[in-house]
Scaffold this motif. Structure first.
Motif, PDB file in Angstrom:
ATOM      1  N   UNK A 164       7.124  -9.083   4.637  1.00  0.00           N
ATOM      2  CA  UNK A 164       5.799  -9.468   3.039  1.00  0.00           C
ATOM      3  C   UNK A 164       4.777 -10.291   3.732  1.00  0.00           C
ATOM      4  N   UNK A 165       3.816 -10.426   3.246  1.00  0.00           N
ATOM      5  CA  UNK A 165       2.824 -11.613   2.343  1.00  0.00           C
ATOM      6  C   UNK A 165       3.711 -12.674   1.226  1.00  0.00           C
ATOM      7  N   UNK A 166       3.533 -14.051   1.930  1.00  0.00           N
ATOM      8  CA  UNK A 166       4.647 -14.757   0.836  1.00  0.00           C
ATOM      9  C   UNK A 166       5.818 -14.159   0.565  1.00  0.00           C
ATOM     10  N   UNK A 167       6.809 -13.789   1.242  1.00  0.00           N
ATOM     11  CA  UNK A 167       8.322 -13.844   2.283  1.00  0.00           C
ATOM     12  C   UNK A 167       8.534 -13.769   2.623  1.00  0.00           C
ATOM     13  N   UNK A 269       2.362  -0.812  16.069  1.00  0.00           N
ATOM     14  CA  UNK A 269       2.400  -1.816  15.827  1.00  0.00           C
ATOM     15  C   UNK A 269       0.836  -2.630  15.891  1.00  0.00           C
ATOM     16  N   UNK A 270       0.450  -1.989  16.931  1.00  0.00           N
ATOM     17  CA  UNK A 270      -1.199  -2.341  17.020  1.00  0.00           C
ATOM     18  C   UNK A 270      -2.380  -2.021  16.011  1.00  0.00           C
ATOM     19  N   UNK A 271      -2.209  -0.815  15.633  1.00  0.00           N
ATOM     20  CA  UNK A 271      -3.116   0.052  15.038  1.00  0.00           C
ATOM     21  C   UNK A 271      -2.172  -1.160  13.258  1.00  0.00           C
ATOM     22  N   UNK A 272      -1.126  -1.089  13.241  1.00  0.00           N
ATOM     23  CA  UNK A 272      -0.375  -1.866  12.068  1.00  0.00           C
ATOM     24  C   UNK A 272      -1.697  -3.406  11.932  1.00  0.00           C
ATOM     25  N   UNK A 273      -0.765  -4.173  12.978  1.00  0.00           N
ATOM     26  CA  UNK A 273      -2.162  -5.293  12.818  1.00  0.00           C
ATOM     27  C   UNK A 273      -2.928  -5.597  12.986  1.00  0.00           C
ATOM     28  N   UNK A 274      -4.035  -4.321  13.074  1.00  0.00           N
ATOM     29  CA  UNK A 274      -5.404  -4.475  13.456  1.00  0.00           C
ATOM     30  C   UNK A 274      -6.010  -4.299  10.888  1.00  0.00           C
ATOM     31  N   UNK A 275      -4.595  -2.851  11.074  1.00  0.00           N
ATOM     32  CA  UNK A 275      -5.079  -2.799   9.544  1.00  0.00           C
ATOM     33  C   UNK A 275      -4.679  -3.875   8.586  1.00  0.00           C
ATOM     34  N   UNK A 277      -5.008  -7.310   9.757  1.00  0.00           N
ATOM     35  CA  UNK A 277      -5.697  -8.460   9.081  1.00  0.00           C
ATOM     36  C   UNK A 277      -6.770  -8.033   8.838  1.00  0.00           C
ATOM     37  N   UNK A 278      -7.662  -7.048   8.171  1.00  0.00           N
ATOM     38  CA  UNK A 278      -8.178  -6.463   7.993  1.00  0.00           C
ATOM     39  C   UNK A 278      -8.039  -6.038   5.794  1.00  0.00           C
ATOM     40  N   UNK A 279      -6.888  -5.754   5.548  1.00  0.00           N
ATOM     41  CA  UNK A 279      -6.399  -5.936   4.233  1.00  0.00           C
ATOM     42  C   UNK A 279      -6.250  -7.406   3.787  1.00  0.00           C
ATOM     43  N   UNK A 280      -5.520  -8.652   4.422  1.00  0.00           N
ATOM     44  CA  UNK A 280      -5.195  -9.322   3.974  1.00  0.00           C
ATOM     45  C   UNK A 280      -6.892 -10.383   4.305  1.00  0.00           C
ATOM     46  N   UNK A 283      -8.739  -9.262   0.822  1.00  0.00           N
ATOM     47  CA  UNK A 283      -7.952 -10.125  -0.743  1.00  0.00           C
ATOM     48  C   UNK A 283      -6.857  -8.744  -1.039  1.00  0.00           C
ATOM     49  N   UNK A 284      -6.621  -8.065   0.344  1.00  0.00           N
ATOM     50  CA  UNK A 284      -6.449  -6.312  -0.557  1.00  0.00           C
ATOM     51  C   UNK A 284      -4.768  -6.638  -0.483  1.00  0.00           C
ATOM     52  N   UNK A 285      -3.686  -7.571  -0.076  1.00  0.00           N
ATOM     53  CA  UNK A 285      -2.210  -7.616   0.150  1.00  0.00           C
ATOM     54  C   UNK A 285      -1.854  -7.867  -1.227  1.00  0.00           C
ATOM     55  N   UNK A 286      -1.008  -6.474  -0.808  1.00  0.00           N
ATOM     56  CA  UNK A 286       0.291  -6.887  -2.211  1.00  0.00           C
ATOM     57  C   UNK A 286       0.990  -7.640  -2.803  1.00  0.00           C
ATOM     58  N   UNK A 287       0.515  -8.812  -3.564  1.00  0.00           N
ATOM     59  CA  UNK A 287       1.594  -9.592  -4.401  1.00  0.00           C
ATOM     60  C   UNK A 287       2.124  -8.999  -6.093  1.00  0.00           C
ATOM     61  N   UNK A 288       2.620  -9.430  -6.406  1.00  0.00           N
ATOM     62  CA  UNK A 288       3.250  -9.072  -7.613  1.00  0.00           C
ATOM     63  C   UNK A 288       3.160  -9.485  -8.350  1.00  0.00           C
TER      64      UNK A 288
END
Length: 294
Positions: A164-167, A269-275, A277-280, A283-288
């Motif tokens: 998870x981002x920043x965790x 994992x390859x598709x997840x990695x690309x997704x 990268x796009x999300x982050x 600026x669409x990543x999850x942050x509380x």
């Protein structure tokens, strides 16, 4: 219609149904299925003694209250805060006249990876991993000595499947649990000891109050708001008990589309990695909401 066409039609319908559950469901496909055809908690935990650590708030408290609906279940609670344990006890006793109580432990984190002090990693692992290992090893030895088997349920996290981002430290501690307890499962197949790893996504709980930051001794000290998109602790508790009661090896519980992302992380994992990268990058990543990265 010949049998080949019939089989193909059934297979297509099944695949479409599974994909829909993956996209819109709040748990993995197997857990969702067992909600309807599996053993319900009220029956699965009849006459069982269940010990819950960290049961004074959040998911642990919700699990205790869900188990309180099982009239013949014997619940043992342990936690750091006596006054909160007494509160949970009174609420459970008010419903089902229970004799014993339960609690739950573990801490989260909000901090950038490069700025995190090593002391934070060590403290977080001491709490989330090593204290848990110590207790479970004692219990496993007891199961082996008695010879009747038993069951372990480990509260992990979706963070153990995707990082998870920043965790980073928190995610690392949850990845470690999977390594330890998947190994244990492989060692105890013939001893009738079952291990269930529970991986919740974002849940309404007070976990941000004491969450680690990048500096030792510092905490986030924030709350979630009602506008955040999170699963309720009650729903998480029910799905967790479905998985435990039906002795599933692992369960993922989170609001959509997190379960779909978890399938991608685990199997593509390859598709997840690309997704990711796009999300982050957008600026669409999850942050509380309201949680600062410190």
């Amino acid at each position: 219609m010949d049998w080949v066409s019939l089989f193909g039609t059934i297979l297509c319908i099944l695949c479409i149904s599974v994909f829909i559950v993956m996209c819109i469901g709040d748990s993995d496909v197997l857990t969702a299925l067992y909600c309807y055809i599996g053993i319900q908690p009220v029956h699965a935990f009849r006459d069982k003694v269940i010990w819950i650590t960290g049961g004074s708030s959040g998911i642990g408290e919700a699990i205790a209250k869900e188990l309180a609906k099982c009239n013949s279940a014997k619940i043992v609670l342990s936690a750091r805060r006596k006054e909160e344990l007494l509160r949970v006890k009174s609420e459970c006793l008010g419903k089902n006249n229970l004799d014993v109580l339960i609690s739950n432990a573990g801490r989260s984190q909000r901090a950038a990876w490069p700025q995190t002090e090593l002391a934070v990693d060590k403290d977080l692992f001491e709490l989330n991993v090593f204290s848990l290992l110590n207790l479970n090893r004692i219990v496993v030895r007891h199961f082996l000595e008695v010879g009747r088997g038993g069951q372990l349920a480990i509260m992990s996290s979706i963070a153990a499947k995707m990082g998870v981002y920043h965790s980073g430290s928190y995610s690392g501690s949850k990845f470690a649990l999977h390594g330890y307890f998947n190994s244990l499962r492989n060692e105890t197949y013939t001893d009738n000891i079952d291990v269930t790893l529970i991986c919740p996504g974002p849940v309404f709980s007070p976990i941000l109050r004491n969450a680690f930051t990048s500096k030792l001794g510092q905490v986030v000290d924030q709350e979630y708001t009602s506008g955040d998109r999170r699963m309720t602790a009650d729903r998480c508790a029910y799905l967790s008990l479905i998985a435990i009661g039906n002795r599933l090896e692992e369960t993922w519980v989170a609001l959509s589309p997190i379960v779909l992302f978890t399938y991608l992380a685990a199997y593509q994992p390859y598709l997840f990695s690309k997704l990711s990268r796009f999300v982050h990058s957008n600026g669409l990543y999850f942050r509380a909401r309201g949680a600062k990265d410190r």
